[in-house]
Enzyme design. Structure first.
Site, short mmCIF file in Angstrom:
data_model
loop_
_atom_site.label_atom_id
_atom_site.label_comp_id
_atom_site.label_asym_id
_atom_site.label_seq_id
_atom_site.Cartn_x
_atom_site.Cartn_y
_atom_site.Cartn_z
N ASP A 16 0.79 -1.22 0.00
CA ASP A 16 0.00 0.00 0.00
C ASP A 16 0.83 1.28 0.00
O ASP A 16 0.37 2.31 -0.48
CB ASP A 16 -0.96 0.01 1.19
CG ASP A 16 -2.14 -0.94 0.97
OD1 ASP A 16 -2.59 -1.04 -0.17
OD2 ASP A 16 -2.58 -1.59 1.93
N TYR A 31 -9.75 -0.45 2.60
CA TYR A 31 -9.25 -0.37 3.98
C TYR A 31 -8.88 1.05 4.38
O TYR A 31 -8.38 1.82 3.56
CB TYR A 31 -8.02 -1.26 4.15
CG TYR A 31 -8.31 -2.60 4.79
CD1 TYR A 31 -8.58 -2.71 6.15
CD2 TYR A 31 -8.31 -3.77 4.04
CE1 TYR A 31 -8.84 -3.93 6.74
CE2 TYR A 31 -8.57 -5.01 4.62
CZ TYR A 31 -8.84 -5.07 5.97
OH TYR A 31 -9.10 -6.29 6.55
#
Length: 695
Positions: free
Chosen positions: A315, A399
């Site tokens: 990420d 998320y």
């Protein structure tokens, strides 16, 4: 005119007059200045990143030690550009001299996927004839294509396509109503998007088809909850106020709080970067860490079915923790008196853009700092703690990651991360055997097992840059029960193992030995314990990387193979999975494995080092995690050991203090809750005070 505007913006961003502090992120004006310099010679490129090229450590340390005599480090921009044909260029621009210092095409890599890159994909997917065809097969008519959505991810790595073309994979969803949660309606196919040509070049279709889920919506927004019975009515307000203001001081981006002092930086990949961290020990400003940050993370998913092996998001390296940062003005978990900081970035066209309130700084009560009551006479001292929190929140598709750097009054630094947001979901047929690789969290909704593994980069500066790392394990004493040296068999001690070279400078977590890691300055001993001054890494949420050795994830995420790696300091070694992460094959492994293999015999003892720590959680989803996850926190500590000669926070004013002689000290019973414990009202305040004094 440009110089005058540069000075004005620098003053607005940092609170200082120009020039900005060498660690300050680039301002909007500096970003656009760098873009203008690049454009003169390279007019056909798009911009992937324009960020601060951080000053070299030795140069920066010299300037900080004597800013009057030593040269201020130059302001430089680190630039990543993309030209037609997915060509990638890396460059450095000197903003002071207004020239390109370096510029080169980097072969065989793709830089991270920006938010602009992600937003293009959904509109292309909806219009693609082959995607429309696949939607029809599973039950979505062409007139409903406006209800089709996707989470674009980098493709990770797929041997069919290689690294020459910039690709994304589109994880597909359906949203029956504009307010519905699309993760209740995942689709079973996965288009591949060519970012250079902006077209779908392939669609991965499973062997076993899974039609569109027919379950009713499962939502979490206010209207839905009201329709299902409404919100709880038994919560009373909690008001947090600081009527006299905050206890910290800001000088530009340098914060001074409770003996702590450090610089708050921010960049597009790591997000928050804290530098030159020191603690004022009775007038002596002692260095502790030169630089700490979250440098990388990987989220491997555990379903072996193709193409789910590609679901292992880096990420930070693939999307950028800074680029994905929320504007906290839209809703912040901080309460009280808050100081915000903005973050400036470049867009594809080379224009500067700002995320307002990207960083939140505030204080919180932290419970008891220390307390003791003497059972003989009820003499009591209790002191409440305060903590300083520097935070950001970033959203990576489904998320949310809430990142809190917490500074405590006793010299401890805590990193806390909270995971929330929505599970990544995939469709399933009625009665489908998930084989243990996922959980049905709602009818027709399969949430795959996965891990969240973060890599923290710690550059220790424990009373100076020459440090050594020791592995500290609780060990039983030698000798059997009944032996001379351990007659009763109860002996145990702390066994310390010195990490000597890069090749041997790795370590894994061991809960059986309560393992920690100590960063020590062996040239300076504590006058009482005669042990080296040190800071201890205490981290217990340290799962191993579950994908097997030589798997795709294992090769690409080499930093996650061990809990600890220690390397000799190098200015250019910032990103543990490599500078450019998307579409890397892991052959050879980039970042940490490459650095270690290049210099396996390099000494990491009593020298300038970096400690890399991988930690996180393994997540087996459950229905309680859906449709939105309650925040799951985990944290680690950096604690002083043999650094101070006594408790360093004894001078924090007590909430209450009494001694056997009857002399009351400090601010006794200062809060209303304490008063309620005695008689519940103002009338009893005098009697309560008398009772306490009598004790």
């Amino acid at each position: 005119m440009v110089l005058d505007r540069l000075k004005q913006v620098a003053s607005h961003v940092t609170g200082q007059t120009a020039p900005p502090h060498p660690f300050d992120p680039l301002s909007e004006v500096e970003i656009e200045k760098a873009v203008g310099i690049i454009r003169k010679d390279h007019s056909d490129v798009f911009f992937n990143a324009v960020t601060l090229w951080e000053p070299r450590k030795k140069e920066m340390m010299a300037w900080l030690a004597n800013p009057e005599q030593n040269a201020r480090p130059a302001r430089k921009a680190d630039v990543v550009c993309i030209a037609p044909g997915s060509k990638v260029y890396d460059g450095v621009v000197d903003l002071d001299e207004e020239r390109i210092v370096s510029w080169a095409q980097t072969e065989g890599v793709q830089p991270l996927i920006t938010m602009e890159d992600l937003q293009i994909v959904e509109s292309v997917v909806r219009k693609d004839p082959k995607v429309i065809e696949q939607c029809g097969i599973i039950g979505i008519p062409p007139e409903d294509m406006y209800k089709v959505h996707c989470d674009p991810w980098t493709i990770g790595y797929d041997e069919r396509f290689g690294t020459g073309v910039r690709l994304q994979q589109a994880l597909m969803y359906y949203r029956p109503h504009v307010d519905d949660n699309q993760y209740t309606y995942p689709l079973d196919f996965c288009p591949i998007f060519n970012a250079d040509k902006q077209e779908i070049i392939h669609i991965d279709i499973p062997k076993v088809r899974r039609p569109l889920n027919k379950a009713p919506p499962n939502n979490y927004h206010a209207t839905s909850i009201e329709a299902e019975g409404g919100f709880r009515q038994d919560l009373k307000p909690i008001n947090i106020t600081q009527p006299e203001g905050v206890s910290f001081k800001m000088d530009g981006r340098i914060i001074d709080w409770q003996k702590w002092k450090f610089h708050i930086g921010f960049n597009y990949k790591e997000g928050l970067v804290l530098s030159n961290i020191s603690f004022n020990d009775k007038g002596n400003e002692r260095p502790i860490f030169w630089r700490i940050s979250l440098a990388e993370m990987v989220v491997p998913y555990g379903n072996p079915e193709h193409p789910h092996q590609r679901k292992h998001a880096f990420d930070l390296g693939e999307y950028g923790g800074g680029y994905m940062t929320n504007s906290l003005s839209l809703g912040c978990d901080c309460k009280g008196a808050i100081h915000y900081m903005d973050a400036a970035f470049v867009n594809r066209a080379g224009q500067a853009q700002t995320i307002k309130n990207a960083i939140c700084i505030h204080e919180e009560d932290a419970g008891i700092l220390f307390k003791h009551t003497d059972f003989r006479d009820d003499a009591c001292t209790v002191t409440r703690a305060r903590k300083l929190i520097i935070s950001q929140i970033f959203t990576a598709a489904n998320y949310e990651y809430c990142v809190y750097w917490i500074f405590h009054q006793d010299g401890t630094i805590q990193l806390e991360i909270k995971l929330t947001g929505i599970l990544n979901t995939y469709p399933m047929n009625d009665g489908e055997d998930l084989e243990g690789y996922g959980t049905e969290v709602y009818p027709g909704v399969n949430a795959h097992n996965h891990q969240h593994l973060f890599c923290m980069r710690i550059d220790p500066n424990i009373d100076g840059p020459n440090n050594t790392v020791f592995v500290a394990d609780a060990a039983r004493g030698a000798g059997e029960v009944g032996s001379k040296e351990n007659y009763y068999g109860n002996a145990f001690y702390c066994k310390k193992t010195k990490l000597e070279t890069q090749a041997t400078g790795t370590s894994d977590y061991d809960g059986n030995t309560s393992r920690t890691w100590e960063m020590c300055n062996t040239s300076k001993l504590n006058p009482y314990s005669k042990k080296p001054v040190s800071y201890k890494l205490v981290s217990r949420e340290v799962p191993p990387l579950l994908p097997k050795e030589n798997s795709l994830v294992w090769k690409r995420a080499g930093f996650a193979r061990h809990a600890i790696h220690v390397t000799k300091y190098n200015d250019d070694q910032i990103h543990p999975a490599g500078r450019h992460v998307p579409q890397t094959s892991g052959e050879p492994s980039q970042g940490l494995p490459a650095w270690l293999s290049a210099e396996p015999d390099a000494s990491i003892a009593d020298t300038d080092i970096v400690l890399w720590h991988t930690f996180g959680i393994t997540h087996f989803p459950a229905p309680e995690d859906f449709p939105v996850m309650p925040a799951e926190p985990f944290s680690l500590l950096l604690r002083p050991r043999n650094f101070f000669t006594r408790n360093p926070c004894l001078d924090v004013p007590p909430s209450y203090c009494s001694v056997p002689s009857g002399v009351r000290q400090g601010n006794s019973l200062v809060d209303r809750i304490s008063r309620l414990a005695f008689d519940g009202g103002n009338e009893g305040d005098k009697g309560e005070a008398k009772a306490c004094c009598a004790k």
